[in-house]
Design an enzyme around this catalytic site. Structure first.
Site, PDB file in Angstrom:
ATOM      1  N   ILE A  13       0.840  -1.204   0.000  1.00  0.00           N
ATOM      2  CA  ILE A  13       0.000   0.000   0.000  1.00  0.00           C
ATOM      3  C   ILE A  13       0.868   1.245   0.000  1.00  0.00           C
ATOM      4  O   ILE A  13       0.727   2.128  -0.833  1.00  0.00           O
ATOM      5  CB  ILE A  13      -0.949   0.002   1.211  1.00  0.00           C
ATOM      6  CG1 ILE A  13      -1.877  -1.224   1.164  1.00  0.00           C
ATOM      7  CG2 ILE A  13      -1.753   1.297   1.267  1.00  0.00           C
ATOM      8  CD1 ILE A  13      -2.758  -1.366   2.384  1.00  0.00           C
ATOM      9  N   LYS A  14       1.795   1.326   0.933  1.00  0.00           N
ATOM     10  CA  LYS A  14       2.712   2.467   0.983  1.00  0.00           C
ATOM     11  C   LYS A  14       3.812   2.172   1.987  1.00  0.00           C
ATOM     12  O   LYS A  14       3.711   1.265   2.823  1.00  0.00           O
ATOM     13  CB  LYS A  14       1.975   3.746   1.374  1.00  0.00           C
ATOM     14  CG  LYS A  14       1.433   3.779   2.796  1.00  0.00           C
ATOM     15  CD  LYS A  14       0.809   5.138   3.090  1.00  0.00           C
ATOM     16  CE  LYS A  14       0.274   5.169   4.518  1.00  0.00           C
ATOM     17  NZ  LYS A  14      -0.316   6.502   4.835  1.00  0.00           N
TER      18      LYS A  14
ATOM     19  N   GLY B 181       5.204   3.440   5.113  1.00  0.00           N
ATOM     20  CA  GLY B 181       4.925   4.331   6.233  1.00  0.00           C
ATOM     21  C   GLY B 181       6.183   4.638   7.019  1.00  0.00           C
ATOM     22  O   GLY B 181       7.184   3.920   6.924  1.00  0.00           O
ATOM     23  N   HIS B 182       6.138   5.715   7.810  1.00  0.00           N
ATOM     24  CA  HIS B 182       7.336   6.076   8.566  1.00  0.00           C
ATOM     25  C   HIS B 182       7.603   5.117   9.715  1.00  0.00           C
ATOM     26  O   HIS B 182       8.709   5.075  10.252  1.00  0.00           O
ATOM     27  CB  HIS B 182       7.220   7.511   9.096  1.00  0.00           C
ATOM     28  CG  HIS B 182       5.996   7.760   9.935  1.00  0.00           C
ATOM     29  ND1 HIS B 182       5.874   7.301  11.207  1.00  0.00           N
ATOM     30  CD2 HIS B 182       4.846   8.414   9.662  1.00  0.00           C
ATOM     31  CE1 HIS B 182       4.706   7.664  11.702  1.00  0.00           C
ATOM     32  NE2 HIS B 182       4.062   8.339  10.778  1.00  0.00           N
TER      33      HIS B 182
ATOM     34  N   GLY C  44       6.703   1.728   9.332  1.00  0.00           N
ATOM     35  CA  GLY C  44       6.701   0.394   8.754  1.00  0.00           C
ATOM     36  C   GLY C  44       5.963   0.384   7.421  1.00  0.00           C
ATOM     37  O   GLY C  44       5.196   1.302   7.104  1.00  0.00           O
TER      38      GLY C  44
ATOM     39  N   LEU D 218       3.166  -0.914   4.809  1.00  0.00           N
ATOM     40  CA  LEU D 218       1.790  -1.398   4.916  1.00  0.00           C
ATOM     41  C   LEU D 218       1.432  -2.249   3.694  1.00  0.00           C
ATOM     42  O   LEU D 218       1.651  -1.825   2.556  1.00  0.00           O
ATOM     43  CB  LEU D 218       0.819  -0.224   5.032  1.00  0.00           C
ATOM     44  CG  LEU D 218       0.974   0.652   6.271  1.00  0.00           C
ATOM     45  CD1 LEU D 218       0.003   1.823   6.220  1.00  0.00           C
ATOM     46  CD2 LEU D 218       0.750  -0.141   7.545  1.00  0.00           C
TER      47      LEU D 218
ATOM     48  N   ASP E 175       0.797  13.005  14.662  1.00  0.00           N
ATOM     49  CA  ASP E 175       0.883  12.749  13.219  1.00  0.00           C
ATOM     50  C   ASP E 175      -0.504  12.914  12.577  1.00  0.00           C
ATOM     51  O   ASP E 175      -0.920  12.107  11.757  1.00  0.00           O
ATOM     52  CB  ASP E 175       1.425  11.336  12.973  1.00  0.00           C
ATOM     53  CG  ASP E 175       1.813  11.111  11.514  1.00  0.00           C
ATOM     54  OD1 ASP E 175       2.113  12.097  10.821  1.00  0.00           O
ATOM     55  OD2 ASP E 175       1.801   9.960  11.058  1.00  0.00           O
TER      56      ASP E 175
END
Length: 882
Positions: free
Chosen positions: A525-526, A528-529, A531, A533, A649
């Site tokens: 998916i992306k 992330g900062h 981890g 996803l 965040d």
């Protein structure tokens, strides 16, 4: 004699009249153009104050410029409509077709919802400047614009333009500036743009462009600025871009570019700034390229896969003031030369790479340098800690470093010598006599200190146990509900267990490997900062999202924050945690419920077909629902948790949406206890000390006021449709805030038409709700943190939007009826008043003002004079002060 005097007097006055007519300009001589201007005045609904009916347009109408009695320029920027004109604003400028001498038309910031008329390209042949920035224009760019033979400047940025870039724009042979950034354009960059040989600026950033960068752009030899960032451009950087010898600014960041940096970029000898961040570029950083780019002042290369040493020339280049090469695979050591980084204001970010070796004392020459997440060993030179971040390394005399095993493995794999974490002398050689005495003294002091700490901990644990028993008894008596709030809410220290039974299912690694197709790229998916996803499907057909956390690249205990939160709290506004897999030492997996509508950053404008032919905007009712859900989540963290928790965040990508567009807050890895909270007991503060120190100076502020500021940007994103604003704190975002916030006025609703999302379909009541949410957002963005409203007040304001604007505007008599300081609207509007005064006094609304100082007493007096506080509020404040 008298007649002669009259003649001379008449000639004198005639000469004066000629002089004044020359100075003021000739009156409009064309009846056709006069009629066209009156038609334009009517269709746009302009006020008579700006365009008075009985005055000559050339001399008295704002924004109208004439030459030789003909209209040559129109500037609508800053003009306002009448009340009737504001009811149904449109792109109604048909009368422009009769202004045949018009050379420039500027409507920047003037609300013109609707498409650009196709006849622009056929009837405005004299046009040289067309500026339609921030005008809320929709639909596609008409291909007829390519027929304007004299056009030199075309500004269409910050609108809602869709479709592709017309090939016909390549026919504008006289064009100097082409700015189509901040729109919703799709498709490829047309190769025909390479025919614009006079072009000096080409900005296509922040669209949805795809495909490769046309190599033919390298033929635009006069180009000084090329911005193609924040698109979906693929393949490699064309070698031909190295031909742009006059280029000063190159921005290709936030794309899908791959491959290596071409050596031909060394031909950009006038380049001042290069930005390539957030791509998939790999390979080395060619030293010969950066040796030739001697005028570089800013380099942004972060979040790529560069895997060579940082060229030495970058350490010694005095012109270089900013370098961000973080999150790459750069390796090598820091050169130890006295001439390193002569520019005392230089800022370098080399965090999270594979750099190693010893730190040089020359680092003090930097204004700031971030070397976190590398493998530096030895000792930190004196004075370096003041201007450097060195967390997560292999250093000896500082805290928050990697484990000894990680460091030994890194150096052993590369055949390098590692001196270990501890004393710097050779452990095999016998210590000197002085060293022996020092060691004995250290052991004695260590034993005494250890004993004291042990006794203190024992006493505090007993006190905590007794306190816990008392809390349990009280809870039983009061029959607390099934959804408890966390008593601590932060990272539990080692040795204190988490109730894993309340954290869902304990999945096996093999289960999650099969669910995510071996964590394949197709399921990613992306990044992330905290981890990566991945989407997945369990054997029973249940869709899930798996966060894959590599504890070697992140703080080893970071994932425990989320587990601690979910083990002690349960709230419908937090993303549901389905389970976990903690089998592997260096890789942890957290499993969440899949959110069908993704996050707000992707859902605000959604593709309507599988081919992505168009975009559909979220309706206003759904946006209000999302805003209330986000405020509920923050209100829970800030007011229901004890002590209060800070998300840190809050942005559109953290607001997840289920199948009914209900909000589920994600990105919980940054969550922590509010800084300076006075409710923590002594043991809690002691156990949290290491966690607080790890946050460092570079992390987000640990205050609820910071969450409120970020929520304000999310609300403004919902109101304006400005994609990505809540995720960014850069200069462009702050500049846009300074542009937009003055249009949010509690006393003048119509100003909102300049910044509201043009894709929204609104009636009068809904427009008032938009206005109200914008006022809420502005109060959240108050530059003084103490003046921002509490989230529980924000929630009530969003639940009662019409009460915000109608009660506040009903006069001071209504305000004086407020008798309690706890009234949500009294406290809420106090922040709006303060924001208004700060804006009038010149204080900028920017991220840099988050920790701004107190407002002077004169400002406070002025605030009370313009917006009198309710009597009850003043009385309570006076009592509190006593």
């Amino acid at each position: 004699m008298v007649d002669l005097q009259r003649v001379f007097l008449s000639l004198f006055f005639l000469s004066l009249l000629l002089k004044f007519s020359f100075i003021l300009g000739q009156p409009l001589s064309s009846s056709t153009e006069l009629s066209a201007l009156f038609d334009l005045r009517s269709s746009l609904g302009l006020r008579s104050k700006d365009w008075p009916r009985k005055a000559d347009p050339c001399s008295a109408w704002h924004g109208v410029r004439c030459q030789s009695g003909r209209v040559v320029g129109l500037n609508l920027s800053g003009l306002r409509r009448t009340r009737l004109g504001r009811i149904n604003p449109q792109f109604s400028v048909d009368a422009l077709a009769n202004l045949t001498s018009l050379s420039y038309f500027n409507s920047s910031g003037f609300f013109l919802p609707g498409p650009i008329p196709d006849w622009f390209g056929s009837n405005l042949s004299s046009l040289s400047v067309l500026d339609l920035r921030f005008s809320s224009i929709i639909s596609s760019i008409p291909s007829s614009l390519g027929n304007l033979p004299n056009l030199t400047h075309l500004y269409l940025s910050n609108n809602v333009l869709t479709g592709t870039i017309p090939e016909t724009l390549g026919q504008l042979s006289t064009l100097l500036v082409l700015d189509l950034s901040q729109n919703l354009l799709t498709g490829f960059i047309p190769p025909s743009l390479s025919s614009l040989h006079n072009l000096t600026l080409l900005h296509l950033s922040a669209n949805f462009l795809s495909g490769p960068i046309p190599p033919s752009l390298g033929s635009l030899l006069n180009l000084a600025s090329l911005h193609l960032s924040d698109n979906s451009l693929t393949l490699s950087i064309p070698n031909e871009l190295g031909n742009l010898t006059l280029l000063r600014d190159l921005d290709l960041s936030l794309n899908l570019l791959s491959g290596t940096l071409p050596n031909e970029l060394g031909g950009l000898r006038n380049l001042r700034r290069i930005a390539l961040a957030n791509n998939s570029l790999t390979g080395p950083l060619p030293p010969n390229v950066f040796s030739n780019l001697q005028k570089l002042q800013s380099i942004v290369l972060n979040h790529n896969n560069f895997n060579s040493a940082l060229p030495d020339v970058l350490w010694f280049r005095s012109e270089l003031h900013f370098l961000d090469a973080s999150y790459n695979n750069l390796t090598g050591t820091i050169p130890n030369r006295t001439s390193i980084a002569n520019a005392s204001d230089a800022i370098f970010n080399l965090s999270y790479n594979l750099l190693y070796g010893s730190l040089t004392s020359q680092l003090e020459r930097f204004s700031f340098i971030d070397l976190s997440g590398n493998y530096f060993q030895g000792r930190v030179p004196d004075g370096t800690s003041l201007n450097a971040s060195v967390n997560d390394n292999c250093l000896q005399n500082v805290s928050n470093q990697k484990s000894l095993q990680d460091c030994q493995s890194f150096y052993a794999a590369r055949g390098l010598n590692f001196n270990g974490i501890g004393p710097t002398h050779d452990p095999t050689s016998p210590p000197a006599q002085g060293d022996k005495n020092n060691q004995h003294l250290k052991f004695i002091l260590l034993g005494v200190f250890g004993g004291i700490v042990f006794i203190a901990l024992l006493v505090l644990l007993v006190a905590l146990f007794l306190c816990r028993r008392r809390q349990v008894g009280t809870a039983d008596q009061r029959e607390i509900s099934a959804n408890p709030v966390p008593s601590v809410g932060g990272l539990p220290p080692y040795g204190i267990s988490i109730n894993f039974a309340s954290l869902g299912e304990a999945f096996t690694y093999r289960q999650l490997l099969g669910a995510t197709k071996d964590f394949g790229d197709s399921n990613l998916i992306k990044h992330g900062h905290s981890g990566d996803l991945y989407r997945g499907i369990l054997e029973g057909g249940i869709p899930i999202v798996v966060k894959r956390i590599n504890v070697n690249t992140l703080k080893r205990d970071a994932y425990m924050k989320e587990l601690d939160l979910f083990s002690s709290a349960s709230h419908s506004r937090l993303v549901p945690l389905l389970g976990h897999c903690l089998e592997h030492e260096n890789e942890k997996l957290l499993v969440y419920k899949f959110m069908p509508n993704g996050d707000l950053s992707n859902a605000l404008f959604r593709k309507t077909t599988q081919e992505g032919d168009g975009l559909q905007s979220l309706d206003w009712i759904t946006r209000v629902k999302i805003a209330i859900g986000a405020a509920e989540a923050l209100s829970y963290l800030h007011h229901e948790c004890n002590p209060p928790l800070v998300h840190r965040d809050v942005q559109a990508s953290s607001i997840l949406l289920d199948d009914k567009f209900e909000v589920r807050f994600g990105s919980l890895s940054e969550l922590c206890i509010q800084e300076g909270d006075g409710h923590q007991n002594v043991l809690t503060r002691f156990l949290r000390l290491s966690q607080t120190s790890e946050q460092g100076l570079t992390g987000p502020p640990s205050t609820c006021a910071y969450d409120v500021y970020c929520l304000g940007k999310v609300l403004l994103e919902l109101v304006t449709g400005k994609l990505g604003m809540s995720a960014s704190n850069n200069a462009n975002t702050n500049e846009w805030l300074e542009y937009a916030l003055p249009y949010i006025n509690i006393n003048e609703k119509e100003l909102m038409t300049k910044i509201v999302d043009p894709s929204l379909i609104l009636d009068e009541d809904l427009f008032e709700e938009v206005w109200a949410m914008a006022i809420v957002a502005k109060s959240c963005l108050n530059p003084k943190p103490s003046k921002r409203p509490l989230t529980r007040y924000i929630l009530k304001a969003l639940e009662n939007p019409l009460k915000v604007v109608r009660e506040e505007n009903s006069g001071s008599a209504r305000l004086r009826t407020t008798s309690s300081r706890g009234s949500w609207n009294a406290a809420f509007f106090g922040s709006i008043r303060e924001a208004t005064i700060l804006k009038r006094s010149g204080t900028a609304y920017s991220q840099g003002s988050l920790q701004g100082g107190d407002v002077s007493s004169s400002h406070k007096r002025l605030s009370n004079e313009i917006f009198p506080e309710p009597a009850g509020v003043r009385d309570i404040e006076r009592q509190d002060g006593d």
